[in-house]
Write a protein that holds these residues in place. Structure first.
Motif, PDB file in Angstrom:
ATOM      1  N   GLY A  38       0.799  -1.218   0.000  1.00 58.20           N
ATOM      2  CA  GLY A  38       0.000   0.000   0.000  1.00 58.20           C
ATOM      3  C   GLY A  38       0.829   1.264   0.000  1.00 58.20           C
ATOM      4  O   GLY A  38       0.344   2.332   0.332  1.00 58.20           O
ATOM      5  N   ASP A  39       2.099   1.185  -0.388  1.00 56.13           N
ATOM      6  CA  ASP A  39       2.989   2.336  -0.342  1.00 56.13           C
ATOM      7  C   ASP A  39       2.683   3.282  -1.494  1.00 56.13           C
ATOM      8  O   ASP A  39       3.083   3.051  -2.610  1.00 56.13           O
ATOM      9  N   ASN A  40       1.957   4.318  -1.219  1.00 66.34           N
ATOM     10  CA  ASN A  40       1.615   5.317  -2.219  1.00 66.34           C
ATOM     11  C   ASN A  40       2.165   6.681  -1.828  1.00 66.34           C
ATOM     12  O   ASN A  40       1.685   7.705  -2.291  1.00 66.34           O
ATOM     13  N   ARG A  41       3.177   6.726  -1.001  1.00 69.73           N
ATOM     14  CA  ARG A  41       3.741   7.989  -0.537  1.00 69.73           C
ATOM     15  C   ARG A  41       4.320   8.774  -1.694  1.00 69.73           C
ATOM     16  O   ARG A  41       4.864   8.229  -2.632  1.00 69.73           O
ATOM     17  N   GLY A  42       4.260  10.092  -1.571  1.00 73.52           N
ATOM     18  CA  GLY A  42       4.903  10.963  -2.522  1.00 73.52           C
ATOM     19  C   GLY A  42       4.098  11.259  -3.768  1.00 73.52           C
ATOM     20  O   GLY A  42       4.550  12.011  -4.606  1.00 73.52           O
ATOM     21  N   LEU A  43       2.934  10.701  -3.913  1.00 71.98           N
ATOM     22  CA  LEU A  43       2.111  10.978  -5.081  1.00 71.98           C
ATOM     23  C   LEU A  43       0.856  11.714  -4.649  1.00 71.98           C
ATOM     24  O   LEU A  43       0.299  11.447  -3.596  1.00 71.98           O
ATOM     25  N   THR A  44       0.430  12.638  -5.481  1.00 63.56           N
ATOM     26  CA  THR A  44      -0.714  13.459  -5.124  1.00 63.56           C
ATOM     27  C   THR A  44      -2.010  12.761  -5.464  1.00 63.56           C
ATOM     28  O   THR A  44      -2.058  11.888  -6.314  1.00 63.56           O
ATOM     29  N   SER A  45      -3.061  13.187  -4.809  1.00 62.10           N
ATOM     30  CA  SER A  45      -4.396  12.655  -5.075  1.00 62.10           C
ATOM     31  C   SER A  45      -5.204  13.693  -5.828  1.00 62.10           C
ATOM     32  O   SER A  45      -4.873  14.866  -5.841  1.00 62.10           O
ATOM     33  N   ALA A  46      -6.282  13.265  -6.435  1.00 67.65           N
ATOM     34  CA  ALA A  46      -7.117  14.153  -7.227  1.00 67.65           C
ATOM     35  C   ALA A  46      -8.007  14.991  -6.343  1.00 67.65           C
ATOM     36  O   ALA A  46      -8.588  14.506  -5.393  1.00 67.65           O
ATOM     37  N   GLY A  47      -8.068  16.264  -6.696  1.00 67.43           N
ATOM     38  CA  GLY A  47      -9.042  17.155  -6.090  1.00 67.43           C
ATOM     39  C   GLY A  47      -9.010  17.256  -4.580  1.00 67.43           C
ATOM     40  O   GLY A  47      -8.824  16.293  -3.886  1.00 67.43           O
ATOM     41  N   ALA A  48      -9.194  18.444  -4.083  1.00 69.49           N
ATOM     42  CA  ALA A  48      -9.195  18.660  -2.641  1.00 69.49           C
ATOM     43  C   ALA A  48     -10.396  18.010  -1.977  1.00 69.49           C
ATOM     44  O   ALA A  48     -10.345  17.660  -0.804  1.00 69.49           O
ATOM     45  N   ILE A  62       2.034   6.213 -14.940  1.00 71.09           N
ATOM     46  CA  ILE A  62       1.947   6.145 -16.401  1.00 71.09           C
ATOM     47  C   ILE A  62       1.185   7.349 -16.934  1.00 71.09           C
ATOM     48  O   ILE A  62       1.602   7.987 -17.904  1.00 71.09           O
ATOM     49  N   LEU A  63       0.058   7.670 -16.312  1.00 74.22           N
ATOM     50  CA  LEU A  63      -0.742   8.813 -16.754  1.00 74.22           C
ATOM     51  C   LEU A  63       0.066  10.104 -16.708  1.00 74.22           C
ATOM     52  O   LEU A  63       0.004  10.918 -17.638  1.00 74.22           O
ATOM     53  N   LEU A  64       0.828  10.311 -15.643  1.00 72.37           N
ATOM     54  CA  LEU A  64       1.663  11.512 -15.556  1.00 72.37           C
ATOM     55  C   LEU A  64       2.787  11.471 -16.579  1.00 72.37           C
ATOM     56  O   LEU A  64       3.072  12.481 -17.236  1.00 72.37           O
ATOM     57  N   HIS A  65       3.427  10.326 -16.721  1.00 75.82           N
ATOM     58  CA  HIS A  65       4.554  10.225 -17.648  1.00 75.82           C
ATOM     59  C   HIS A  65       4.134  10.443 -19.095  1.00 75.82           C
ATOM     60  O   HIS A  65       4.871  11.054 -19.878  1.00 75.82           O
ATOM     61  N   GLN A  66       2.965   9.960 -19.473  1.00 77.45           N
ATOM     62  CA  GLN A  66       2.550  10.110 -20.863  1.00 77.45           C
ATOM     63  C   GLN A  66       2.368  11.577 -21.238  1.00 77.45           C
ATOM     64  O   GLN A  66       2.424  11.928 -22.410  1.00 77.45           O
ATOM     65  N   CYS A  67       2.209  12.444 -20.258  1.00 76.55           N
ATOM     66  CA  CYS A  67       2.103  13.876 -20.542  1.00 76.55           C
ATOM     67  C   CYS A  67       3.388  14.425 -21.153  1.00 76.55           C
ATOM     68  O   CYS A  67       3.362  15.438 -21.855  1.00 76.55           O
ATOM     69  N   THR A  77       1.763  20.791 -19.489  1.00 73.99           N
ATOM     70  CA  THR A  77       1.286  21.335 -18.214  1.00 73.99           C
ATOM     71  C   THR A  77      -0.192  21.049 -18.025  1.00 73.99           C
ATOM     72  O   THR A  77      -0.629  20.627 -16.957  1.00 73.99           O
ATOM     73  N   SER A  78      -0.976  21.259 -19.064  1.00 70.21           N
ATOM     74  CA  SER A  78      -2.417  21.004 -19.002  1.00 70.21           C
ATOM     75  C   SER A  78      -2.698  19.523 -18.761  1.00 70.21           C
ATOM     76  O   SER A  78      -3.576  19.166 -17.962  1.00 70.21           O
ATOM     77  N   CYS A  79      -1.952  18.665 -19.420  1.00 71.52           N
ATOM     78  CA  CYS A  79      -2.122  17.219 -19.266  1.00 71.52           C
ATOM     79  C   CYS A  79      -1.876  16.809 -17.818  1.00 71.52           C
ATOM     80  O   CYS A  79      -2.668  16.079 -17.223  1.00 71.52           O
ATOM     81  N   ARG A  80      -0.788  17.281 -17.242  1.00 70.56           N
ATOM     82  CA  ARG A  80      -0.468  16.925 -15.850  1.00 70.56           C
ATOM     83  C   ARG A  80      -1.537  17.439 -14.890  1.00 70.56           C
ATOM     84  O   ARG A  80      -1.920  16.743 -13.945  1.00 70.56           O
ATOM     85  N   ALA A  81      -2.022  18.646 -15.133  1.00 73.07           N
ATOM     86  CA  ALA A  81      -3.080  19.198 -14.285  1.00 73.07           C
ATOM     87  C   ALA A  81      -4.353  18.360 -14.403  1.00 73.07           C
ATOM     88  O   ALA A  81      -5.022  18.093 -13.394  1.00 73.07           O
ATOM     89  N   ASP A  82      -4.680  17.924 -15.611  1.00 73.66           N
ATOM     90  CA  ASP A  82      -5.862  17.084 -15.820  1.00 73.66           C
ATOM     91  C   ASP A  82      -5.727  15.750 -15.089  1.00 73.66           C
ATOM     92  O   ASP A  82      -6.689  15.261 -14.485  1.00 73.66           O
TER      93      ASP A  82
END
Length: 141
Positions: A38-48, A62-67, A77-82
């Motif tokens: 369950g180690d998910n440290r260091g990665l952000t989650s969607a939406g506050a 993968i989703l972030l890297h494909q940007c 920048t838009s891709c990463r924000a999405d």
């Protein structure tokens, strides 16, 4: 330019450098599954507010890297924000469409530029599958 891209794609086809699915890539053996610890440290989650589609840590990466394949800085920048707004680390999402062709792995719907869409049309007209054309034109054009 289109002839060069089409020729390059043809060479890739002839050399058989594609992988037909993300699961076939040994480097992505955990694709679609969260780490057992369950180690998910260091990665952000969607939406506050916690809204967002759950994906595994690997799917999120993968989703972030494909940007990085987007053709302009603004598009990257838009891709990463999405991605950060749409997805959050959680349970694996087996319905997320992940695929690998020519060593490039992407997940979900790709936003193609007009020139990338034209590349896809040309490649499909030459007999290359739509899914493969989409990934290769997105990554290499």
């Amino acid at each position: 330019m289109n002839k060069i891209v089409a020729a390059a794609l043809g060479v890739v086809v002839m050399l058989g450098l594609c992988v037909s699915s993300a699961r076939a890539d040994g480097d992505l053996r955990d694709l679609g599954s969260a780490r057992a610890d369950g180690d998910n440290r260091g990665l952000t989650s969607a939406g506050a507010d916690g809204d967002g589609q759950d994906v595994s840590r690997r799917q999120y990466q993968i989703l972030l890297h494909q940007c990085s394949y987007a053709n302009t800085a603004a598009a990257r920048t838009s891709c990463r924000a999405d991605v950060r707004q749409t997805y959050r680390i959680g349970a694996a999402n087996p319905s997320l469409d992940c695929r690998t062709y020519s060593g490039v792995t992407v997940c979900g719907k790709l936003t193609l530029s007009p020139s990338e869409r034209a590349c896809v049309r040309n490649s499909v007209a030459q007999g290359i599958s739509y899914r493969r054309s989409e990934v290769e034109c997105y990554a290499f054009l």
